[in-house]
Design a protein around this motif. Structure first.
Motif, PDB file in Angstrom:
ATOM      1  N   ALA A   2      -8.289  14.505 -13.431  1.00 50.65           N
ATOM      2  CA  ALA A   2      -7.749  14.574 -12.068  1.00 50.65           C
ATOM      3  C   ALA A   2      -8.685  13.888 -11.077  1.00 50.65           C
ATOM      4  N   GLY A   3      -9.997  14.077 -11.250  1.00 49.75           N
ATOM      5  CA  GLY A   3     -10.978  13.445 -10.375  1.00 49.75           C
ATOM      6  C   GLY A   3     -10.974  11.934 -10.507  1.00 49.75           C
ATOM      7  N   VAL A   4     -10.861  11.446 -11.750  1.00 42.04           N
ATOM      8  CA  VAL A   4     -10.821   9.999 -11.986  1.00 42.04           C
ATOM      9  C   VAL A   4      -9.579   9.397 -11.335  1.00 42.04           C
ATOM     10  N   GLU A  37     -10.051   9.212  -7.605  1.00 44.22           N
ATOM     11  CA  GLU A  37     -10.984   8.143  -7.260  1.00 44.22           C
ATOM     12  C   GLU A  37     -10.303   6.784  -7.323  1.00 44.22           C
ATOM     13  N   LEU A  38      -9.514   6.556  -8.357  1.00 45.67           N
ATOM     14  CA  LEU A  38      -8.788   5.293  -8.491  1.00 45.67           C
ATOM     15  C   LEU A  38      -7.763   5.114  -7.368  1.00 45.67           C
ATOM     16  N   ARG A  39      -7.119   6.218  -6.987  1.00 45.19           N
ATOM     17  CA  ARG A  39      -6.118   6.161  -5.902  1.00 45.19           C
ATOM     18  C   ARG A  39      -6.779   5.744  -4.588  1.00 45.19           C
ATOM     19  N   ARG A  40      -7.951   6.325  -4.307  1.00 48.75           N
ATOM     20  CA  ARG A  40      -8.666   5.982  -3.077  1.00 48.75           C
ATOM     21  C   ARG A  40      -9.113   4.529  -3.055  1.00 48.75           C
ATOM     22  N   LYS A  41      -9.555   4.040  -4.232  1.00 49.84           N
ATOM     23  CA  LYS A  41      -9.986   2.648  -4.321  1.00 49.84           C
ATOM     24  C   LYS A  41      -8.820   1.703  -4.072  1.00 49.84           C
ATOM     25  N   GLN A  42      -7.641   2.063  -4.581  1.00 53.57           N
ATOM     26  CA  GLN A  42      -6.455   1.223  -4.372  1.00 53.57           C
ATOM     27  C   GLN A  42      -6.051   1.201  -2.899  1.00 53.57           C
ATOM     28  N   LEU A  43      -6.183   2.364  -2.226  1.00 49.13           N
ATOM     29  CA  LEU A  43      -5.809   2.440  -0.804  1.00 49.13           C
ATOM     30  C   LEU A  43      -6.764   1.647   0.082  1.00 49.13           C
ATOM     31  N   SER A  44      -8.066   1.642  -0.346  1.00 50.81           N
ATOM     32  CA  SER A  44      -9.070   0.944   0.458  1.00 50.81           C
ATOM     33  C   SER A  44      -9.121  -0.552   0.166  1.00 50.81           C
TER      34      SER A  44
END
Length: 351
Positions: free
Chosen positions: A338-340, A343-350
């Motif tokens: 869930a944490g990974v 983290e990937l979702r945030r990187k895609q948004l940024s």
């Protein structure tokens, strides 16, 4: 069902080998996550599976050494290991370990090792569980008090703060530990390491069961640094312990290798999981695991008093310890995934 059992040539007992694999993989994950070799589960687990207690201790220490070394390397990449602190604690760990190992040999000669070690486990697990949940309760009380004043408690605040009192003892030399962010007398971690080394030798643990909380509550390390530094100590004490117990003829290398194969994979998962589960999440999960382990040992202890339920208690104890390892490992793995994903979702948004 004979194919599910394998003869251990040194100990001379037949062991349920799938149980060894479950212990290896599961405790690899749990040990990498909590910052300890996981022997607080493996030693009683091996004893429950059929190993004499002295062989359970020696075998677990041998498997623990390699697994902890792998976990330490992973934690080091995250900056979770205070190597200076770990090296200073080395002398006390080794001396304490040898004292404990000699006590096990003496208890074995007088025929009391099984009973004494199990009762020591129960007492130690009860103390650790109380300390963890007492700490959590005190921190929540502080949170409520801060909320009542319209304030927010600091992220690094703890419930139990024994380390603040111990840091007032200014016996030279005084040392600053950069990664841990503390300044204290060198004698404080040396004393803690001797105590945990003694427990490691007599109980067959890497010392992590008490050293991880001791680093938090007595030395004052942040939780994630206590995890990584403790694993560094577990690897060192484990290597020494493996040598001394093998020399004494109490290490079953076949079982150690079976567990180590699974543990090497599990340790990677546990170490990565600490990146996503921080602080009191680790402490609460640790406390629950300690309680479950204590219950499994207690079932073994009451067996002589209830002989007609002996087989039922044996099976219940085995199921409990293996289920505990499996469920805790699954929880850590799910939280890591869930944490990974987050983290990937945030990187895609940024991006």
């Amino acid at each position: 069902m004979d194919w599910l059992y394998i003869l251990m040539p040194i100990a001379g007992v037949k062991i349920f080998w799938p149980g060894l694999i479950i212990l290896g993989v599961g405790v690899g994950i749990i040990g990498g996550f909590f910052g300890m070799g996981g022997a607080w589960m493996v030693t009683p687990g091996l004893n429950i599976l059929g190993f004499p207690m002295a062989f359970a201790i020696g075998t677990d220490i041998a498997h623990m050494a390699g697994k902890s070394l792998i976990s330490t390397m992973r934690h080091g990449k995250f900056g979770n290991v205070d190597y200076k602190l770990g090296l200073i604690m080395l002398a006390g760990t080794v001396i304490g370990f040898e004292v404990g190992a000699q006590m096990v040999m003496w208890l074995e000669r007088i025929g009391s090792v099984e009973k004494v070690v199990r009762w020591l486990y129960i007492a130690l697990l009860a103390m650790i569980a109380w300390m963890v949940f007492h700490d959590v309760a005190k921190r929540r009380a502080k949170e409520r008090a801060a909320a009542a004043k319209g304030e927010k408690l600091e992220a690094g605040a703890t419930g139990v703060e024994w380390h603040k009192t111990l840091h007032k003892i200014k016996i030279p030399p005084m040392i600053h530990f950069k990664e841990a962010g503390i300044y204290c007398s060198a004698w404080l971690p040396i004393f803690v390491s001797f105590l945990t080394g003694w427990l490691a030798g007599i109980l067959g643990i890497g010392g992590g069961l008490i050293r991880m909380p001791a680093l938090i509550y007595m030395v004052g390390c942040p939780t994630h640094v206590a995890v990584g530094t403790d694993l560094f100590e577990v690897a060192i004490s484990g290597l020494y312990g493996a040598l001394t117990y093998t020399y004494k003829g109490r290490t079953e290398l076949v079982a150690a290798m079976i567990m180590l194969i699974g543990a090497a994979m599990g340790a990677q998962v546990g170490a990565v999981a600490t990146k996503y589960i921080k602080g009191y999440g680790i402490r609460i999960a640790f406390g629950l695991a300690v309680i479950g382990c204590a219950l499994s040992i207690l079932l073994k202890l009451v067996k002589p008093w209830l002989p007609s339920y002996g087989k039922l208690l044996d099976n219940a104890s085995t199921v409990l310890v293996l289920s505990l390892v499996s469920l805790m490992s699954l929880y850590i793995f799910v939280r890591m995934v869930a944490g990974v994903k987050e983290e990937l979702r945030r990187k895609q948004l940024s991006a």
